[in-house]
Design a protein around this motif. Structure first.
Motif, PDB file in Angstrom:
ATOM      1  N   THR A 165       0.842  -1.197   0.000  1.00 40.81           N
ATOM      2  CA  THR A 165       0.000   0.000   0.000  1.00 40.81           C
ATOM      3  C   THR A 165       0.873   1.242   0.000  1.00 40.81           C
ATOM      4  OG1 THR A 165      -1.732  -1.162   1.234  1.00 40.81           O
ATOM      5  CG2 THR A 165      -1.849   1.240   1.202  1.00 40.81           C
ATOM      6  N   TRP A 190      -4.932   6.609  -1.623  1.00 38.57           N
ATOM      7  CA  TRP A 190      -4.093   5.443  -1.386  1.00 38.57           C
ATOM      8  C   TRP A 190      -4.371   4.380  -2.441  1.00 38.57           C
ATOM      9  CZ3 TRP A 190      -7.169   1.248  -0.698  1.00 38.57           C
ATOM     10  CH2 TRP A 190      -8.364   1.377   0.006  1.00 38.57           C
ATOM     11  N   ARG A 229      -3.752   0.119  -3.072  1.00 36.98           N
ATOM     12  CA  ARG A 229      -3.408  -1.131  -2.398  1.00 36.98           C
ATOM     13  C   ARG A 229      -3.493  -2.297  -3.377  1.00 36.98           C
ATOM     14  NH1 ARG A 229      -7.106  -1.274   1.517  1.00 36.98           N
ATOM     15  NH2 ARG A 229      -8.546  -2.598   0.342  1.00 36.98           N
ATOM     16  N   GLY A 254       0.477   5.854  -0.543  1.00 31.79           N
ATOM     17  CA  GLY A 254      -0.450   6.964  -0.706  1.00 31.79           C
ATOM     18  C   GLY A 254      -0.109   8.120   0.213  1.00 31.79           C
ATOM     19  N   ASN A 255      -1.079   9.034   0.387  1.00 25.97           N
ATOM     20  CA  ASN A 255      -0.899  10.181   1.279  1.00 25.97           C
ATOM     21  C   ASN A 255      -2.260  10.570   1.835  1.00 25.97           C
ATOM     22  OD1 ASN A 255      -2.192  11.812  -0.711  1.00 25.97           O
ATOM     23  ND2 ASN A 255      -0.233  12.254  -1.708  1.00 25.97           N
TER      24      ASN A 255
END
Length: 337
Positions: free
Chosen positions: A189, A196, A198, A191-192
């Motif tokens: 995974t 995100w 996954r 992201g921020n």
């Protein structure tokens, strides 16, 4: 969705003549598994259920500047490739959010279509509307990459409906960036604060077989926008497949590259300022947060041209159709009967 105006000096008074069609059932021209159908239904229901937001509600979105940037990219693509009087096919048009962009390009005829289950043979459904001068598919083509059959059908549809020399413009996730970020991530995974991505355990080795470029699924979440499965589109495979359907690549650019290149042109700087995606400074992304700018990096734009020379006798034949405003009879529901 709409049938518009005949070309006249007062073209800003209304939308281009147009039609939109929605397919609630989809087609059955090739087999699809039940999970794919359920996913298509989920996405369709998600967007249908979104209420009409007020301006204040839209501006409060945590990704409002990313949305404005994406609108700018679509506007630039349309301004670069749409010509006055063009017949336009807008695939995955949703609720017609890009109509005003096409109107400003002074196109002559518009068909917007949004299909819940994307296997229908559009060349048959839209036979009376074709050929089109330009086709657009924004942030949606990757949903056809769940199987090779769906990917081929999508490209076959567009190719069959475009005239020789016609243009296919679009935006979709940048597979190179997504795979690069996955390999740099500690787990499956990354992201921020606004997105995100996954991948499932089947990709725990973070390797993808070149012999199986379809059906590489991941889950994508973008705040205030989408939360659903998507599929990797390896661009070299996309380009090769498109060539089988008589397309040649004009360009492919990551959104960061796209911004850096076209923000060198004053008319596009002014367009970004009008859209509210640019602050007082002249930096490429001065109103985007760092997290939104990173999310923009996940996307790319492409332009394809169908091989051959246009038959000029086919152009302009649809400009005198239609009325100024949309009505219920302008919407055709395509079923699989």
């Amino acid at each position: 969705m709409k049938r518009g105006y005949q070309e006249s000096p007062s073209t800003s008074l209304g939308p281009p003549q147009s039609r939109a069609r929605h397919d609630p059932q989809g087609g059955a021209h090739f087999l699809e598994d039940e999970s794919t159908k359920n996913f298509a239904r989920k996405v369709a229901d998600h967007y249908s259920a979104r209420s009409n937001q007020t301006l204040e509600e839209r501006e409060a979105s945590p990704i409002i500047h990313l949305k404005k940037l994406n609108n700018w990219i679509k506007s630039v693509l349309i301004q670069l490739y749409a010509r006055r009087g063009d017949a336009v096919l807008d695939l995955a048009c949703g609720k017609g959010g890009d109509l005003i962009k096409w109107d400003k390009a002074k196109i002559g005829y518009y068909v917007g279509i949004d299909i819940a289950e994307g296997s229908v043979r559009l060349d048959k459904v839209l036979a009376d509307d074709a050929p089109f001068d330009i086709c657009s598919c924004q942030f949606a083509l990757h949903y056809s990459w769940s199987t090779e059959a769906r990917a081929r059908q999508a490209l076959a549809n567009v190719s069959a409906l475009l005239r020789p020399g016609g243009i296919f413009i679009g935006t979709m996730p940048d597979a190179n960036v997504i795979v690069k970020k996955l390999k740099e991530a500690e787990g499956l995974t990354f992201g921020n604060s606004v997105y995100w991505v996954r991948f499932d355990e089947e990709f725990s080795e973070k390797k993808f077989k070149s012999s199986s470029p379809f059906g590489i699924k991941y889950t994508f979440h973008l705040e205030d926008a989408v939360d659903c499965p998507e599929w990797i589109v390896p661009f070299h495979v996309f380009k090769s497949l498109a060539e089988e359907y008589d397309f040649e690549l004009v360009f492919a650019k990551n959104s960061h590259e796209f911004v850096h290149e076209y923000m060198k042109k004053p008319e596009f700087v002014e367009l970004m300022r009008r859209l509210g995606a640019l602050g007082d400074g002249n930096q490429d992304h001065s109103t985007l947060s760092a997290d939104e700018w990173e999310a923009a990096y996940l996307y790319m734009s492409f332009v394809l041209r169908k091989r051959g020379q246009p038959d000029k006798s086919q152009q302009g034949s649809r400009r005198d159709r239609g009325s100024m405003h949309i009505s219920e009879e302008d919407i055709m529901y395509i079923t699989d009967n």
